[in-house]
Every structure is written in C-alpha cells, then in structure tokens.
Design a protein around this motif. Sequence first.
Motif, PDB file in Angstrom:
ATOM      1  N   GLU A 120      54.815 -18.269  74.932  1.00  0.00           N
ATOM      2  CA  GLU A 120      54.861 -19.619  74.378  1.00  0.00           C
ATOM      3  C   GLU A 120      56.251 -20.214  74.544  1.00  0.00           C
ATOM      4  OE1 GLU A 120      53.422 -22.989  72.946  1.00  0.00           O
ATOM      5  OE2 GLU A 120      52.153 -21.188  73.063  1.00  0.00           O
ATOM      6  N   ASP A 159      45.823 -28.341  83.272  1.00  0.00           N
ATOM      7  CA  ASP A 159      44.866 -28.778  82.270  1.00  0.00           C
ATOM      8  C   ASP A 159      43.580 -27.964  82.380  1.00  0.00           C
ATOM      9  OD1 ASP A 159      46.697 -30.680  81.513  1.00  0.00           O
ATOM     10  OD2 ASP A 159      45.777 -32.291  82.691  1.00  0.00           O
ATOM     11  N   SER A 162      44.450 -22.332  79.328  1.00  0.00           N
ATOM     12  CA  SER A 162      45.356 -22.089  78.212  1.00  0.00           C
ATOM     13  C   SER A 162      46.412 -21.058  78.579  1.00  0.00           C
ATOM     14  CB  SER A 162      44.579 -21.603  76.986  1.00  0.00           C
ATOM     15  OG  SER A 162      44.058 -20.298  77.229  1.00  0.00           O
ATOM     16  N   HIS A 164      46.946 -18.452  76.866  1.00  0.00           N
ATOM     17  CA  HIS A 164      46.268 -17.165  76.663  1.00  0.00           C
ATOM     18  C   HIS A 164      45.484 -16.771  77.911  1.00  0.00           C
ATOM     19  CE1 HIS A 164      42.923 -14.532  75.276  1.00  0.00           C
ATOM     20  NE2 HIS A 164      43.909 -13.982  74.581  1.00  0.00           N
ATOM     21  N   ASP A 165      44.849 -17.738  78.566  1.00  0.00           N
ATOM     22  CA  ASP A 165      44.124 -17.456  79.807  1.00  0.00           C
ATOM     23  C   ASP A 165      45.072 -16.901  80.865  1.00  0.00           C
ATOM     24  OD1 ASP A 165      41.712 -18.401  78.760  1.00  0.00           O
ATOM     25  OD2 ASP A 165      42.040 -20.439  79.518  1.00  0.00           O
TER      26      ASP A 165
END
Length: 247
Positions: A120, A159, A162, A164-165
């Motif tokens: 992040e 877009d 994520s 996480h993906d």
Amino acid sequence: MKISQTPAEHARLIWQAGVNAVDSNRLVRNVVSVSGQFLSIADESFDLEQLSRIVVVGAGKAGAGMAAAVENVLSEDALRSSGVSCELTGWVNVPADCVRPLPRIHLHAARPAGVNEPTEAGALGSQRILEMVSTLTDSELCLVLLSGGGSALLPAPVDGVSLHDKQTITRLLMHGGATINELNCVRKQLSKIKGGGLARSLRAGRMLTLIISDVIGDPLDVIASGPTVEDSSTPTEASEIIERFIR
C-alpha cells in the motif's frame, strides 16, 4: 618482507572491487555534471537558465544513492554559483532500509526491507510520482532514476485490478518459478506506470531516464518493468504466462 594474502582476503578484495564498480552514487556522478549554467546528463545538455524546475522521480534499490548523487551535483551552492534559480525537487520509492534524509528529493519507504512485493505504501508513492509528472510544464525537466527492484516498488494497478490482486498474482508467479521477464510481462499489463506508463503521463516538459540494470542483456523494457520505454510485451503474452503458472 612481502606478506601474501590469504584466499579469503583475496576473495574479499575481488568482491569489494565489484561492489565499488557499480556504486550507484559514482555511476550517476559519472554522467551528470554542471558546468557554468549548463547541466549535462550523458549526451544531453540543458541550459539551466531555461529551466524553472528539475523534478526527480524513480524507484529501485539503488535509488537512494542515485538521488544523493543528483543532489550533490545540483547542490544549492552549485546552482547559486552558476547564477541560476532552477529548483530541484523529487520523490523516489526505495526499500525502507534505504531511506535517509535528503534536502530536496524525498526518499519514500515503498516496501519493507527484503519484501519484494507491492505494498500500500508503494502504491501511495507511485500515485505521488504520477501526479508530479503529469503537472510538468514546458520549462521543467523530469529526471527518472531506475534500478533493480523498481517493479515491486512502483505498484499502480490499472482500473479494475486491486492492489490485493497484484500481490496475489506476484506471489503465485514468483513461487511458481516464473522468470523475471515473465513476471514483468504480467506486471506491465496490470499497471498504470510500468510498460511506458510513466512516460505517457508526461504532459509537457522533457524526460530523461538513468537506469542501473540488474537484468542480463539490459532489456530496458524489463528493468523495473520499463516505466519510460515502449512495452514490447502484449496482453496475450501476459495471459498465457498467467495460465501457465497459475492453475
């Protein structure tokens, strides 16, 4: 009396010579210099009187040393003695253990030391870099500093994907035995900043990139996943790699 070195001592000297040869600070200072009112970067020359600002961005494990070298060459004293008012600022994503205070270029902890995955913090830093580049004007120069580890330090998911993906896919490919070329092929297709995305974000001004390679053969679109060069890979290739390694 001549004292011979032990094999261990000789090996240590060889190792140290190799490390010194690729010192990031020294490599940058070899190609960046200021003479009078002119800034030289490799084979390019810029009149500092025509530049209102130099924005330094980038990512990599050698980013701290590269940024420090740029600051040393373009020190406030050097600019003052040249009689120019050009401003130097910047943002470089580096591992947490490489962070140190620099007067004008911010070193951002984009991932913990030893964790070669997007985070992040890295995504926040990448967004900051994209914002800085997109606001450049015709009187400003962007200098990009890239080195090994830049791919994990520059996460900016497209877009529909994520963070996480991206973390999951990165782990599966790495643990599945994908090569760096295969891993970066997929990374580029899922990123706003890789695969030339950083260069496409430039709306004005001029961009130059200094790269320290950690990939055999020095393919510029693979090192740090090529943020400033045209992508030679395709979505089809990335899809085939994912299907091959992730079942």
